[in-house]
Design an enzyme around this catalytic site. Structure first.
Site, PDB file in Angstrom:
ATOM      1  N   TYR A 101      23.481   2.701 -22.535  1.00 57.89           N
ATOM      2  CA  TYR A 101      24.342   3.252 -21.493  1.00 57.89           C
ATOM      3  C   TYR A 101      24.246   4.761 -21.561  1.00 57.89           C
ATOM      4  O   TYR A 101      24.279   5.353 -22.644  1.00 57.89           O
ATOM      5  CB  TYR A 101      25.799   2.827 -21.725  1.00 57.89           C
ATOM      6  N   GLU A 185      25.668   7.747 -13.551  1.00 57.37           N
ATOM      7  CA  GLU A 185      25.749   6.752 -14.620  1.00 57.37           C
ATOM      8  C   GLU A 185      24.548   5.813 -14.530  1.00 57.37           C
ATOM      9  O   GLU A 185      24.211   5.366 -13.433  1.00 57.37           O
ATOM     10  CB  GLU A 185      27.048   5.958 -14.430  1.00 57.37           C
TER      11      GLU A 185
END
Ligand code: GDP
Ligand code: MN
Length: 384
Positions: A101, A185
């Site tokens: 991530y 993101e």
């Protein structure tokens, strides 16, 4: 403004981040054709502005073009958390070895950006963050310093990402700053079998306050994802938000409109919208706003609450009269005018002598009246 995955993917790609080859289509037949061009085996991904598509069944692997067609047919039209799928992305599948991530977001309280990195990316990132917050590193980034090679290395180490990700970390930062984004993101950011660092999914939120210097954003706006009344309001330059009640609310100034919503709710009714005609509104703006609210089929009564300042009450009254030239009033309208030129505004509406136009002296009185009229309109409909 949130971007679709395919738009975010394009920004990442333009800035040198590796992304899978992909095409966006709006029909099952086109998904099949795209799969043929992409080598047969593909991932079909719903394009909706919400996360958790994977868990909702909106991300599926298809083994060949025929399967791609079937899968696309199943995903198109699907509802994911209230978002209808109008398009799917057909992407070349990646051979994933590791899911990580990586993101940058604005930390308003600190006046800084925050890099968020974790070696445990993928669909369970929320659970990881909740159960083991130490597995998700959060590193402050000073916007004036930006993300240097050393800073990127610090972020990678803190998140447990391989050293090879530093280039991608810096490129994500470039996407954020160059495009005035509040959030960039990538989840998952993956290591593929051949060792490449690839962004499999991207999310970008642009800062609407930067629209004045990002003219290309108007091309990104997608009216299909919007409420049709909101799209119309945006085209007319009105600050409008559709709500789920029955009393249409129009006022001048966001604060006054907000408190009007509260007063309507205090009188037991639910507002149908938030419409701010703004501080310097002309009669035309009032007319546009009123016809918009009257066109909302959920609206049973309309409350206009104006405190005249730069926008004088007589201009608002003129706007109402002008709107009624072109729109037939079929729903009761309660108007409360106060402040600059209130007496003149009230006189204009008095002369209009329209049976559905009511005037009230106070905000609370106006809200009570509008609530009552909406309730009786509702019982009329159910009796009919
Ligand atoms: P989200 O659920 O809305 O975040 O959608 P994603 O695009 O992140 O897809 C959900 C999950 O599907 C990802 O976390 C991956 O695990 C998986 N996925 C998506 N594309 C691929 C791919 O090309 N290859 C593999 N192996 N997994 C994929
Ligand atoms: Mn994802």
């Amino acid at each position: 403004m949130d971007l679709y995955e395919h738009q975010a993917r394009e920004l990442l790609r333009e800035n040198g981040v590796l992304v899978p080859r992909a095409e966006v289509v709006d029909s099952a037949g086109a998904a099949r054709a795209a799969a043929e061009r992409l080598g047969g085996r593909v991932v079909i991904k719903a394009q909706v502005k919400t996360g958790g598509r994977g868990k909702a069944g909106g991300v599926k692997l298809a083994e060949d073009p025929a399967a791609a067609e079937l899968t696309a047919r199943r995903i198109l039209g699907m509802d994911i958390k209230g978002h209808t799928v109008h398009r799917v992305m057909v992407a070349e599948p990646a051979e994933v070895v590791r899911e990580m991530y990586l993101g940058f977001t604005l930390d308003r309280a600190a006046g800084r950006f925050l890099a968020i990195a974790s070696a445990e990316g993928g669909m369970e990132i929320e659970e990881v963050a909740a159960r083991r917050p130490e597995a998700v590193a959060r590193i402050a980034v000073d916007p004036a310093e930006g993300v240097t090679e050393a800073k990127a290395a610090e972020i990678a180490v803190a998140g447990g990402l391989p050293r090879e990700t530093t280039g991608t970390i810096r490129r994500l930062w470039t996407v954020l700053t160059a495009h005035d984004a509040l959030l960039v993101e990538v989840n998952p950011l993956v290591v593929t079998r051949d060792g490449a660092i690839v962004a499999l999914d991207g999310k970008v939120t642009l800062d609407d306050n930067a629209r004045f210097r990002q003219p290309s954003w108007d091309d990104d706006a997608d009216d299909r994802a919007r409420d049709p009344l909101e799209a119309r309001a945006a085209a007319a330059g009105l600050g409008y938000v559709k709500l789920d009640g029955q009393v249409g609310v129009i006022g001048n100034g966001a604060g006054l409109v907000m408190s009007t919503l509260d007063v309507v709710a205090g009188r037991g009714a639910r507002p149908a919208d938030f419409l701010d005609i703004g501080g310097g509104a002309s009669a035309q703006v009032m007319a546009d706003g009123l016809s918009l609210v009257l066109d909302d089929p959920d609206v049973r009564s309309v409350l206009v609450n104006v405190f005249g300042g730069i926008t004088a009450c007589d201009a608002v009254a003129d706007g109402i009269v002008r709107a009624l030239d072109t729109v037939t009033l079929t729903k009761p309208l309660v108007v409360r005018l106060d402040g600059n030129n209130a007496a003149r505004g009230r006189a204009i509406l008095g002369q209009l002598a329209h049976p559905l136009v009511h005037q009230a002296d106070t905000m609370d009185g106006a809200a009570a009246r509008a609530a009552e009229l909406a309730a009786s309109a509702a019982s009329d409909t159910s009796a009919a």
